[in-house]
Design an enzyme around this catalytic site. Structure first.
Site, PDB file in Angstrom:
ATOM      1  N   GLY A  24      21.873   3.120  -4.759  1.00 45.57           N
ATOM      2  CA  GLY A  24      22.573   1.956  -5.285  1.00 45.57           C
ATOM      3  C   GLY A  24      24.023   1.933  -4.826  1.00 45.57           C
ATOM      4  O   GLY A  24      24.471   0.989  -4.210  1.00 45.57           O
ATOM      5  N   GLY A  76      17.794   7.991  -7.521  1.00 39.62           N
ATOM      6  CA  GLY A  76      18.011   9.039  -6.543  1.00 39.62           C
ATOM      7  C   GLY A  76      18.979  10.106  -7.006  1.00 39.62           C
ATOM      8  O   GLY A  76      19.226  11.077  -6.294  1.00 39.62           O
ATOM      9  N   GLU A 118      30.459  10.284  -8.662  1.00 38.38           N
ATOM     10  CA  GLU A 118      31.513   9.704  -7.832  1.00 38.38           C
ATOM     11  C   GLU A 118      32.645  10.658  -7.499  1.00 38.38           C
ATOM     12  O   GLU A 118      33.281  10.518  -6.463  1.00 38.38           O
ATOM     13  CB  GLU A 118      32.026   8.428  -8.501  1.00 38.38           C
ATOM     14  CG  GLU A 118      30.814   7.630  -8.891  1.00 38.38           C
ATOM     15  CD  GLU A 118      31.003   6.237  -9.407  1.00 38.38           C
ATOM     16  OE1 GLU A 118      31.326   5.363  -8.609  1.00 38.38           O
ATOM     17  OE2 GLU A 118      30.775   6.033 -10.612  1.00 38.38           O
TER      18      GLU A 118
END
Ligand SMILES: Cc1cc2nc3c(=O)[nH]c(=O)nc-3n(C[C@H](O)[C@H](O)[C@H](O)COP(=O)(O)OP(=O)(O)OC[C@H]3O[C@@H](n4cnc5c(N)ncnc54)[C@H](O)[C@@H]3O)c2cc1C
Ligand code: SF4
Lengths: 740, 325
Positions: A237, A466, A704
């Site tokens: 994504g 994922g 992130e």
């Protein structure tokens, strides 16, 4: 515990069904016709040839597509409400606002026939002037009141930056240009819509099934209970599937029109214009410091190319004004209204670029001061957030020290352009990394059920894109229940299950694990309570807090031989199963804690100064994401993030052709991302820090933070290698090569 | 994708006849260019004549020490052929530095020579593009042209010839054998590629229905010392920013013989004849190489985003020659 992925076998054998592989009887295929101009009106659409082509079931245009029930309003999906990616829905009138905007949808009985018919639709446009680059719109830049669907201020300031800069012994001023980035998940977005009367089932490749459900219900005026979204596997994504984009609702509208289930899968070129992007931007920073490195002023400005609909920019200055102690700071976002779709989150939104600017400026400051770059970070790191609140957990100093030592930083000669190996100049660089923990999600829910045989099902409405979430949640549930992992099946990917928010902003692990943990422990506590209250149980009369569960057997902590299995107590009560709900509500956003996840990034590069080529030889990172739930999946996430950062630094960028208002790259042949041959050695150190604020497990998330700071470490290494600072990303050959 | 017809004849004469009589027909070899362009609507052929049943798959010895590469031999097979590796290293290297292993397993030598340009405006199907739609103009000249050519350009087209293999072949004076409705002929490789001029839609001299059957590599000693260097942004799976195929014979510090060709910079695979002339009998020094490179690039025609290719090409030439000497 490092545990293998539970979804691994299904993925490598091809058994895993992704959205565009869902087969339904009578399935039809929709394809979008995108506008070829960036601005104007549709004079006429000729659908005659398309309609006459073989297998075509419908061609929808603004002339016949039903109006949406309510206009969309952009709101980040983490908030847990309807989450359209832009405050605009296409095909409602004849206006064109950006190239790629859907102007027609063709439905046919096969994908090939739909695409062929789409190529036969003739659109006659009246074009009007457009702005698709910062250069074209610079003069009309404005400062919006808020950003991010109104959630964040566009300007934040503290103290007096001008006075601080005037007082500084040393000052660093940098400015950068950043080309637009695209997510390029390997699975392009796809939706399959299936109506049963007024009830709609959507199979959607999304990072938030709940967001899809609420958005489509809102736009189509349906009861939320009539919309079910199912998503088992998502092929990446990176932010492109964090919001619900128009094609999802268009698929549902097309299916209603043709009375058959419809699949709409974006092509790769369409993926560049249908699910947002990271906007073209410029950022400037000024740092003022005392001779000893104490920061006294930090000004951070960002200029972004946004859409006609939304004041969108990735907020870049909230983290950069927190990491280091500094009394006078200012962060300002300005926008240019452009003819693009609304940009969106891209992995490490805001920080990815903002921290790049901060950390290259800090590197420059270290050189100005003659202080080691690691030492400068250690000196400057703030002990509290700017409001004076303690960090919920910190770890930056330890990350810096551990990563520096793993990397072998101590031996570094700071002088630039001093090391050569054949054609290559060698350099090393580092950067700190920080990414916020956002508490803007609503209550998260999960359900745990155990059967008398000792096997359990734990459910929540998240989705596997994922990251390894199904693996980690199986672990968390097994842990909470005191069962072996094999006895627990984790079920997700369906809005009929207890709801969680979209897994964005690195919050998936934190919020979903909190709900799953609470459901599992609630069920455990329920059965323990049953046992201690049951005169037939060996645990009768024990304090519940003295009971632990191991391998499905409840037992006294002090005397493990005393106990019985869940099944035994359930059997005496004639229970075939037992169930509990668990929920977790985040602390309020104004919780008195600083909320950042920290890390440190190190890079070694080889630069061919004649050719301008940069090859990354080594990356080393240390990260402090609270508690690490599964080091194996965490490591994979972090490695992926670091390689993303390398792509951002060296390869990824798209340009608009302003004459046409179209992206110049719309394929993976033209928009370059790193390939295996580019991947260096990556080492990762995980620093566990206690965090009692971010949920019962103290996990902050790793999606992130691995991406943040990498590009800065690489850029700083390029400087160390060559003596040149490159003021643009990506740092392509023409920028890096020594001038003729 | 547009509906189309497909045929798979077993003999060359039938294949040639089928394509010759139908202006909307094309040969299909590995399909890695053809199917791609059909899918994105840039090629609009109505009939594909699959030539994979035809017998041109082998690499064969030629009298005189050369090698014949069958037009249908696969890039990966040719690249790893012992004879090619030993006698024409630049050919093997150029092949292995092109595309990806999966593509090379499908793609053929004949198809490689006929691959189309990677210009984004050509491929988007809608921009003005004289190559795709003659007379519509060239969007690249004042557009995003980082990948475009600086040599052999015309006011009508500046697209770079993308093939790596062709650069090595042009350096080594390969010969292209074709058969057609009118019989067979051989075309010198440098004549096989045509400058865009005012007709950029025409990229090679093949008539409709003419079929490449083989590419001959002449048996020259210098070829065994040839090398191919490709400069690109990422380390694999990308077309060249600049590439150089070179072979050099030096004795007593003087260049006695040289072959030099450039990729990534020309509208055709660029035989650097000016540089070669400068180099013949020149001292084998970095200065000579730089001078020769500058002479070759002196005619470069640069645009907004591709000016860097001139110094990049000069530096690559100089380095490759220095290493080769
Ligand atoms: C993603 C990608 C990356 C690539 N990267 C590179 C690269 O880095 N370097 C490089 O050199 N190439 C690269 N290529 C191009 C690739 O090498 C060519 O696509 C391939 O060589 C074409 O061969 P083919 O057999 O598949 O040809 P096809 O696609 O079958 O045919 C191509 C064209 O040639 C015609 N044709 C084929 N055979 C004959 C023949 N015998 N006689 C006459 N006409 C014929 C066809 O009609 C068609 O028009 C890349 C391709 C792709 C898709
Ligand atoms: S450079 Fe050639 S291929 Fe590209 S747009 Fe111009 S004419 Fe077309």
């Amino acid at each position: 515990m490092p545990v293998d992925r539970v979804d691994g076998p299904a993925k490598v054998t091809g058994a895993a069904r992704y959205t565009a592989e869902i087969v339904l009887p009578d399935l039809a295929y929709a394809t979008i016709v995108g506008a070829t101009i960036p601005s104007g009106r549709i004079r006429r659409i000729d659908t005659g040839r398309a309609l006459a082509a073989g297998g075509v079931l419908a061609v929808l245009t603004h002339e016949d597509l039903p109006r949406v029930a309510e206009p969309p309003h952009l709101l980040p999906s983490l908030v847990g409400a309807a989450a359209p990616g832009e405050s605009f829905f296409p095909m409602q009138d004849d206006a064109v606002h950006y190239a790629g905007q859907p102007v027609a949808v063709v439905v046919a009985d096969s994908l090939e026939r739909a695409q062929h018919a789409a190529s036969l639709v003739r659109v006659d446009y009246a074009r009007t002037p457009a702005v698709t680059t910062l250069d074209e719109g610079r003069d009309s830049a404005y400062e919006p009141p808020t950003l991010f669907g109104g959630l964040m201020p566009a300007r934040m300031s503290r103290g007096d930056v001008d006075a601080g800069l005037a007082d500084a012994d040393v000052r660093v001023d940098v400015s950068y240009h950043f080309a637009a980035n695209h997510h390029n998940a390997i699975e392009t977005s796809a939706t399959t819509a299936d109506w049963d009367g007024d009830r709609l089932t959507l199979y959607d490749s999304t990072m938030g099934i709940r967001a899809t459900q609420l958005t489509v219900a809102h736009l189509l005026g349906l009861h939320v209970s009539d919309v079910r979204v199912v998503t088992h596997f998502v092929g990446g994504g990176f932010g492109s599937k964090a919001m619900t984009w128009p094609h999802v609702t268009l698929a549902a509208m097309a299916a209603r029109q043709v009375g058959r289930p419809v699949r709409l899968a974006l092509t790769r070129p369409q993926a560049f214009t249908s699910t947002g992007h990271r906007e073209e931007q410029e950022q400037a920073m000024s740092l003022g410091a005392k001779r000893d490195g104490t920061l006294i002023a930090l000004r951070h400005h960002k200029l972004s190319l946004a859409s006609p609909f939304d004041d969108w920019a990735e907020p870049a200055t909230a983290t950069t004004t927190q990491v280091y102690a500094c009394p006078n700071t200012e962060g300002v976002h300005r926008l240019v209204t452009g003819n693009t779709m609304t940009p969106t989150f891209t992995r490490g939104p805001g920080e990815s670029v903002g921290v790049f600017v901060l950390e290259t400026a800090m590197d420059q400051l270290a050189y100005e001061l003659g202080v080691d770059p690691v030492e400068l970070r250690l000196r400057c790191h703030a002990e509290t957030d700017p409001r004076g609140n303690p960090w919920s957990s910190d770890g930056l100093a330890e990350c810096l020290r551990v990563a520096a030592s793993s990397f072998g930083w101590a031996r570094r000669d700071p002088r630039p352009r001093m090391r050569r190996e054949g054609d290559w100049l060698i350099g090393t660089g580092m950067a700190a990394a920080a990414y916020p923990v956002a508490f803007i999600m609503p209550t998260q829910r999960a359900r745990a059920r155990i059967y008398a045989g000792g096997d359990a099902v734990v459910q929540t409405g998240t989705q596997e894109f994922g990251t390894g979430v199904t693996t980690v949640m199986t672990q968390v549930a097994a842990d909470g229940l005191g069962l072996p992992m094999e006895a627990v099946r984790f079920e997700a990917g369906d809005t009929d299950l207890p709801n969680t928010s979209a897994a964005v902003g690195s919050s998936g692990a934190m919020m979903v694990s909190a709900a799953v943990h609470n459901a599992a422990t609630a069920l455990r506590d329920q059965l323990v309570a049953m046992a201690v209250a049951d005169s037939g149980s060996p645990l009768h009369g024990a304090e519940p807090s003295d009971v632990e569960v191991h391998d499905g057997r409840m037992r006294l902590r002090s005397r493990p031989e005393v106990g019985e299995t869940y099944g035994e107590v359930m059997g005496r009560h004639h229970l075939e199963d037992a169930e509990a709900l668990g929920s977790w509500t985040p602390p309020p956003p104004d919780t008195p804690h600083g909320l950042l996840t920290f890390g440190a990034q190190f890079a070694e590069v080889a630069v061919d100064p004649e050719f301008g080529l940069v090859r990354v030889r080594r990356l080393g990172g240390a990260f402090a994401p609270g508690r690490v739930l599964n080091p194996k999946t965490a490591r994979s996430q972090l490695i992926g993030g670091m390689l993303w950062g390398m792509g951002q630094a060296l390869l990824e960028g798209n340009r608009m052709d302003p004459r046409q208002g179209r992206w110049s790259a719309t394929s993976l042949g033209d928009y370059l991302v790193p390939v295996n041959a580019d991947a260096p050695d990556v080492t990762i150190d995980l620093i566990e820090v206690d965090d009692e604020v971010v949920g019962p497990l103290g996990a902050k998330g790793v999606g992130e933070i691995g991406q943040v700071g990498v590009a800065a470490a690489i850029a700083n290494a390029v400087f160390h290698a060559t003596g040149r600072r490159i003021r643009e990303l990506p740092m392509t050959a023409e920028l890096v090569m020594d001038p003729p | 994708m547009r509906p189309l017809s497909y045929a798979r004849p077993h003999d060359a004469a039938t294949a040639v006849a089928m394509v010759e009589r139908d202006p909307a027909a094309a040969f299909l070899a590995g399909g890695t260019t053809e199917v791609d362009l059909l899918r994105i609507g840039v090629h609009r052929h109505d009939l594909l004549v699959d030539i994979n049943e035809l017998p041109y798959r082998e690499v064969e010895e030629l009298p005189g020490g050369g090698l014949r590469l069958g037009a249908l031999s696969r890039m990966s097979d040719v690249a790893r052929d012992d004879r090619v590796m030993a006698r024409y290293p630049a050919v093997s290297q150029a092949l292995l530095l092109g595309a990806s292993e999966q593509l090379r397993n499908m793609a053929t030598i004949g198809g490689n020579l006929c691959q189309r340009v990677r210009c984004g405006y050509f491929r988007d199907g809608i921009s003005p593009c004289n190559k795709r739609h003659p007379g519509t103009g060239c969007a690249a000249i004042d557009g995003i042209n980082r990948g475009h050519a600086v040599l052999g350009t015309s006011p009508h087209c500046i697209a770079t010839h993308p093939s790596d293999l062709a650069v090595a072949l042009v350096a080594l004076d390969a010969l292209v054998h074709v058969i057609g409705p009118g019989g067979s002929r051989a075309i010198a490789i440098d004549d096989f590629f045509v400058l865009p001029g005012d007709a950029p839609q025409r990229e090679h001299p093949l008539a409709q229905g003419e079929l490449i059957v083989a590419v001959d590599l002449p048996g020259e000693v210098i070829a065994a010392r040839s090398t191919y260097v490709k400069v690109r942004d990422r380390q694999s799976y990308e077309f060249a920013l600049v590439s150089v195929a070179a072979a050099l014979t030096v004795s007593e510090g003087v260049v006695r013989d040289v072959r030099l060709a450039l990729g990534g910079v020309g509208t055709k695979p660029w035989r650097a004849r000016i540089a070669e002339a400068e180099l013949m009998d020149a001292p084998a020094t970095r200065e000579s190489y730089e001078r020769a490179a500058a002479a070759e690039l002196s005619g470069a025609d640069v645009r907004r985003y591709n000016a860097f290719k001139v110094p990049l090409a000069e530096r690559t030439i100089a380095r490759v020659l220095e290493r080769a000497s």
